[in-house]
Write a protein that holds these residues in place. Structure first.
Motif, PDB file in Angstrom:
ATOM      1  N   PHE A 100       0.921  -1.359  -0.129  1.00 13.79           N
ATOM      2  CA  PHE A 100      -0.034  -0.111  -0.086  1.00 13.79           C
ATOM      3  C   PHE A 100       1.035   1.279   0.056  1.00 13.79           C
ATOM      4  CE2 PHE A 100       0.403  -1.250   4.424  1.00 13.79           C
ATOM      5  CZ  PHE A 100       0.619  -0.046   5.128  1.00 13.79           C
ATOM      6  N   LYS A 101       0.541   2.287  -0.909  1.00 13.20           N
ATOM      7  CA  LYS A 101       1.133   3.371  -0.805  1.00 13.20           C
ATOM      8  C   LYS A 101       0.345   4.356   0.017  1.00 13.20           C
ATOM      9  CE  LYS A 101       3.934   6.711  -2.965  1.00 13.20           C
ATOM     10  NZ  LYS A 101       5.304   6.856  -2.806  1.00 13.20           N
ATOM     11  N   TYR A 102       1.015   4.938   1.096  1.00 14.34           N
ATOM     12  CA  TYR A 102       0.362   5.583   2.281  1.00 14.34           C
ATOM     13  C   TYR A 102       0.445   7.162   2.246  1.00 14.34           C
ATOM     14  CZ  TYR A 102      -1.140   6.412   7.114  1.00 14.34           C
ATOM     15  OH  TYR A 102      -1.849   7.114   8.028  1.00 14.34           O
ATOM     16  N   GLU A 103      -0.446   7.685   1.954  1.00 13.55           N
ATOM     17  CA  GLU A 103      -0.685   9.113   1.750  1.00 13.55           C
ATOM     18  C   GLU A 103      -1.051   9.714   3.109  1.00 13.55           C
ATOM     19  OE1 GLU A 103       0.141  11.133  -1.131  1.00 13.55           O
ATOM     20  OE2 GLU A 103       1.149   9.037  -1.150  1.00 13.55           O
ATOM     21  N   GLY A 104      -1.332   8.933   4.197  1.00 12.05           N
ATOM     22  CA  GLY A 104      -1.774   9.639   5.354  1.00 12.05           C
ATOM     23  C   GLY A 104      -0.683  10.265   5.984  1.00 12.05           C
ATOM     24  N   VAL A 105       0.761  10.135   5.530  1.00 14.44           N
ATOM     25  CA  VAL A 105       1.814  10.896   6.271  1.00 14.44           C
ATOM     26  C   VAL A 105       1.698  12.429   5.852  1.00 14.44           C
ATOM     27  CG1 VAL A 105       3.251   8.705   6.325  1.00 14.44           C
ATOM     28  CG2 VAL A 105       3.305  10.517   4.232  1.00 14.44           C
ATOM     29  N   SER A 106       0.796  12.916   5.017  1.00 14.49           N
ATOM     30  CA  SER A 106       0.963  14.267   4.881  1.00 14.49           C
ATOM     31  C   SER A 106       0.565  14.995   6.054  1.00 14.49           C
ATOM     32  CB  SER A 106       0.001  14.704   3.543  1.00 14.49           C
ATOM     33  OG  SER A 106      -1.169  14.696   3.930  1.00 14.49           O
ATOM     34  N   PRO A 107       0.730  16.284   6.417  1.00 20.44           N
ATOM     35  CA  PRO A 107       0.384  17.155   7.364  1.00 20.44           C
ATOM     36  C   PRO A 107      -1.108  17.234   7.624  1.00 20.44           C
ATOM     37  CG  PRO A 107       2.007  18.284   6.327  1.00 20.44           C
ATOM     38  CD  PRO A 107       1.624  17.150   5.144  1.00 20.44           C
ATOM     39  N   SER A 108      -1.916  16.962   6.509  1.00 18.73           N
ATOM     40  CA  SER A 108      -3.436  16.941   6.827  1.00 18.73           C
ATOM     41  C   SER A 108      -4.025  15.629   6.612  1.00 18.73           C
ATOM     42  CB  SER A 108      -4.135  18.113   5.891  1.00 18.73           C
ATOM     43  OG  SER A 108      -3.938  17.374   4.381  1.00 18.73           O
ATOM     44  N   GLY A 109      -3.170  14.593   6.541  1.00 21.52           N
ATOM     45  CA  GLY A 109      -3.738  13.312   6.703  1.00 21.52           C
ATOM     46  C   GLY A 109      -4.004  12.639   5.376  1.00 21.52           C
ATOM     47  N   SER A 110      -4.152  13.158   4.323  1.00 22.93           N
ATOM     48  CA  SER A 110      -4.370  12.539   3.030  1.00 22.93           C
ATOM     49  C   SER A 110      -3.544  12.771   1.637  1.00 22.93           C
ATOM     50  CB  SER A 110      -5.820  12.987   2.821  1.00 22.93           C
ATOM     51  OG  SER A 110      -5.993  14.170   2.229  1.00 22.93           O
ATOM     52  N   HIS A 111      -3.730  12.331   0.606  1.00 19.01           N
ATOM     53  CA  HIS A 111      -3.234  12.629  -0.359  1.00 19.01           C
ATOM     54  C   HIS A 111      -3.627  14.164  -1.319  1.00 19.01           C
ATOM     55  CE1 HIS A 111      -7.409  11.533  -1.716  1.00 19.01           C
ATOM     56  NE2 HIS A 111      -7.051  12.128  -2.950  1.00 19.01           N
ATOM     57  N   LYS A 112      -4.525  14.866  -0.598  1.00 18.94           N
ATOM     58  CA  LYS A 112      -5.251  15.999  -1.153  1.00 18.94           C
ATOM     59  C   LYS A 112      -3.898  17.080  -1.078  1.00 18.94           C
ATOM     60  CE  LYS A 112      -9.523  14.841  -2.069  1.00 18.94           C
ATOM     61  NZ  LYS A 112     -10.152  14.827  -3.096  1.00 18.94           N
ATOM     62  N   PRO A 113      -3.131  17.197  -0.193  1.00 16.65           N
ATOM     63  CA  PRO A 113      -2.257  18.350  -0.458  1.00 16.65           C
ATOM     64  C   PRO A 113      -1.332  18.305  -1.675  1.00 16.65           C
ATOM     65  CG  PRO A 113      -1.912  17.129   1.879  1.00 16.65           C
ATOM     66  CD  PRO A 113      -3.042  16.673   0.982  1.00 16.65           C
ATOM     67  N   ASN A 114      -1.274  17.115  -2.219  1.00 18.26           N
ATOM     68  CA  ASN A 114      -0.564  17.118  -3.708  1.00 18.26           C
ATOM     69  C   ASN A 114      -1.318  18.057  -4.550  1.00 18.26           C
ATOM     70  OD1 ASN A 114       1.043  15.111  -2.528  1.00 18.26           O
ATOM     71  ND2 ASN A 114      -0.614  13.588  -3.199  1.00 18.26           N
ATOM     72  N   THR A 115      -2.205  18.488  -4.798  1.00 17.80           N
ATOM     73  CA  THR A 115      -3.248  19.348  -5.642  1.00 17.80           C
ATOM     74  C   THR A 115      -3.300  20.633  -4.909  1.00 17.80           C
ATOM     75  OG1 THR A 115      -4.707  19.641  -7.407  1.00 17.80           O
ATOM     76  CG2 THR A 115      -5.514  18.615  -5.448  1.00 17.80           C
ATOM     77  N   ALA A 116      -3.493  20.694  -3.671  1.00 17.84           N
ATOM     78  CA  ALA A 116      -4.167  21.680  -2.987  1.00 17.84           C
ATOM     79  C   ALA A 116      -2.821  22.818  -2.900  1.00 17.84           C
ATOM     80  CB  ALA A 116      -4.541  21.574  -1.413  1.00 17.84           C
ATOM     81  N   VAL A 117      -1.505  22.258  -2.707  1.00 19.48           N
ATOM     82  CA  VAL A 117      -0.385  23.270  -2.951  1.00 19.48           C
ATOM     83  C   VAL A 117      -0.104  23.830  -4.136  1.00 19.48           C
ATOM     84  CG1 VAL A 117       1.973  23.216  -2.579  1.00 19.48           C
ATOM     85  CG2 VAL A 117       0.739  21.822  -0.791  1.00 19.48           C
TER      86      VAL A 117
END
Length: 435
Positions: A100-117
């Motif tokens: 599993f590729k774990y995106e919960g390590v981002s500061p907000s806890g999901s993959h969403k900052p990859n596009t929010a930033v």
């Protein structure tokens, strides 16, 4: 010693996003203007989006450079780990190899900052002072709120009412990052007031309606605000491909390659982020892979929707896009996977499904939480309700391998943790969740 975690150095963060549009076997149908029904032009989107975002939405470049300031922020959590789920494999007694590729390590806890930033970055370049958006479960809203703090922007979030009530800590996270959060439907927009007049005061709302409110708020700002969207758009799917590009490098470290790639799909960006880089190789003559997009059975746009032009929002303010849709007035049940409660699917994912390049599967929420609990007790990570959909199908594929004796590589996206979603698990254990 068996390796559990495949980690890349910061120097291996991809420096480009992958745009699948030029590689599609058939051209993507154009978006249509909501008023004229003519093909949309970049100028039509200027009232809503920053210039850099519009350029990327219409881009036909295969590889798009990631700006330096965006990469600098990505380094806070990227590259995210790829984990071999040895304990889950043992619990299932399967010959499958599960990653599993774990995106919960981002500061907000999901993959969403990859596009929010990048969306906040491009908006800052244009001199925008405020971004408006919608959010379901709150993963996107909290990610954009965080991104706005990095670039000194105000953030206004319309949160679907049912999630606003179910997930107060997601709301609290957004407010901690400085955002203003309003339950949708609200009395702050014409779309919201119309919904409140038509529905009882305790209306659960929908992502489509929250989009209408956020779009209306941006358009009424006189240019002071722009709109940001967390899924569906071509540019959003492109931003998320950093996930799959990293996963390819990490699987090379594991000396492995996927037979099956799985991701939860509401609007489509999480699934696309993992799947599209592998699809690129397949379209270029590389190994064949099964791609499985998983959606809730209560909001089954890919498995039961029609492939047709439809609005992306309830009020009909957004462009018409060719997508798998349940109809823009469809109101999904109040399941806990709020990020998947959307009536349509990204045009790119819809086109891939129409071309039979990907599979789609719909699963009920109780079966998803059953798999989520198994995963938590095996791997020690509590998945977000959205992510349990991918876990469910990964478990099912592993059990299929146990029956057939095949040792296949199963790779899925664990798009976020469920630390702000524990009420959903409490309801599951109390027997309150229904399908």
């Amino acid at each position: 010693m068996t390796t559990s975690k495949f980690v890349l150095p910061e120097s291996d963060i991809p420096t480009t996003w992958y745009n699948v549009v030029p590689d599609l076997p058939k051209g993507l149908p154009p978006m249509l203007h909501p008023g004229t029904r003519e093909p949309l032009t970049p100028a039509d989107l200027e009232p809503l989006f920053a210039t850099g975002m519009i350029e990327q939405e219409f881009s036909t470049e295969r590889d798009v450079d990631i700006p330096g300031p965006v990469l600098d922020i990505y380094r806070q959590w990227r590259p995210s780990p790829l984990v071999r789920a040895h304990r889950l494999e043992k619990a299932l007694d399967t010959p499958a190899r599960i990653y599993f590729k774990y995106e919960g390590v981002s500061p907000s806890g999901s993959h969403k900052p990859n596009t929010a930033v990048p969306q906040a970055y491009y908006s800052k370049l244009d001199g925008v002072r405020r971004l408006t958006t919608e959010t379901g479960a709150g993963q996107w809203g909290s990610s954009l709120s965080m991104a706005c703090t990095y670039f000194g922007l105000d953030c206004e979030v319309f949160m679907v009412r049912v999630s606003y009530d179910q997930k107060p800590y997601r709301r609290g996270l957004m407010e901690t990052f400085g955002a203003s959060v309003t339950a949708s439907p609200s009395d702050r927009t014409e779309a919201g007031r119309a919904a409140l007049a038509a529905d009882p005061p305790d209306s659960t709302g929908s992502l489509g309606l929250a989009i209408s409110e956020a779009v209306e708020a941006a358009m009424a700002s006189g240019g002071a605000a722009k709109y940001a969207l967390g899924s569906v758009l071509n540019l959003v799917l492109m931003h998320q491909t950093i996930i799959g590009q990293e996963a390819q490098l990490q699987l090379a470290l594991a000396d492995d390659y996927p037979d099956v790639v799985i991701g939860a799909a509401g609007g489509g960006s999480n699934f696309a982020g993992l799947a599209l880089p592998f699809l690129r190789r397949q379209l270029g003559g590389g190994p064949a892979v099964r791609f499985v997009a998983v959606e809730p059975s209560s909001c089954p746009s890919l498995t039961q929707g029609t492939y047709d032009y439809d609005f992306g929002d309830t009020a009909g303010l957004t462009p018409l896009t060719k997508m798998h849709t349940l109809g823009h007035e469809f109101r999904p049940p109040a399941i806990h996977a709020g990020g998947l409660r959307y009536h349509g699917m990204a045009p790119i994912i819809s086109a891939l499904r129409d071309l039979d390049l990907i599979e789609a599967r719909a699963v009920p929420q109780t079966a998803c939480f059953e798999a989520g609990v198994l995963f938590a007790r095996s791997e020690g990570i509590v998945p977000a309700p959205e992510s349990t959909h991918a876990v469910r199908v990964a478990v099912d594929e592993a059990l299929r391998c146990r029956e057939t004796g095949e040792s296949q590589a199963i790779v899925f996206s664990l798009s976020g943790h469920g630390h702000f979603d524990m009420q959903a698990y409490i309801d599951y254990f109390a027997g309150k969740l229904t399908d």
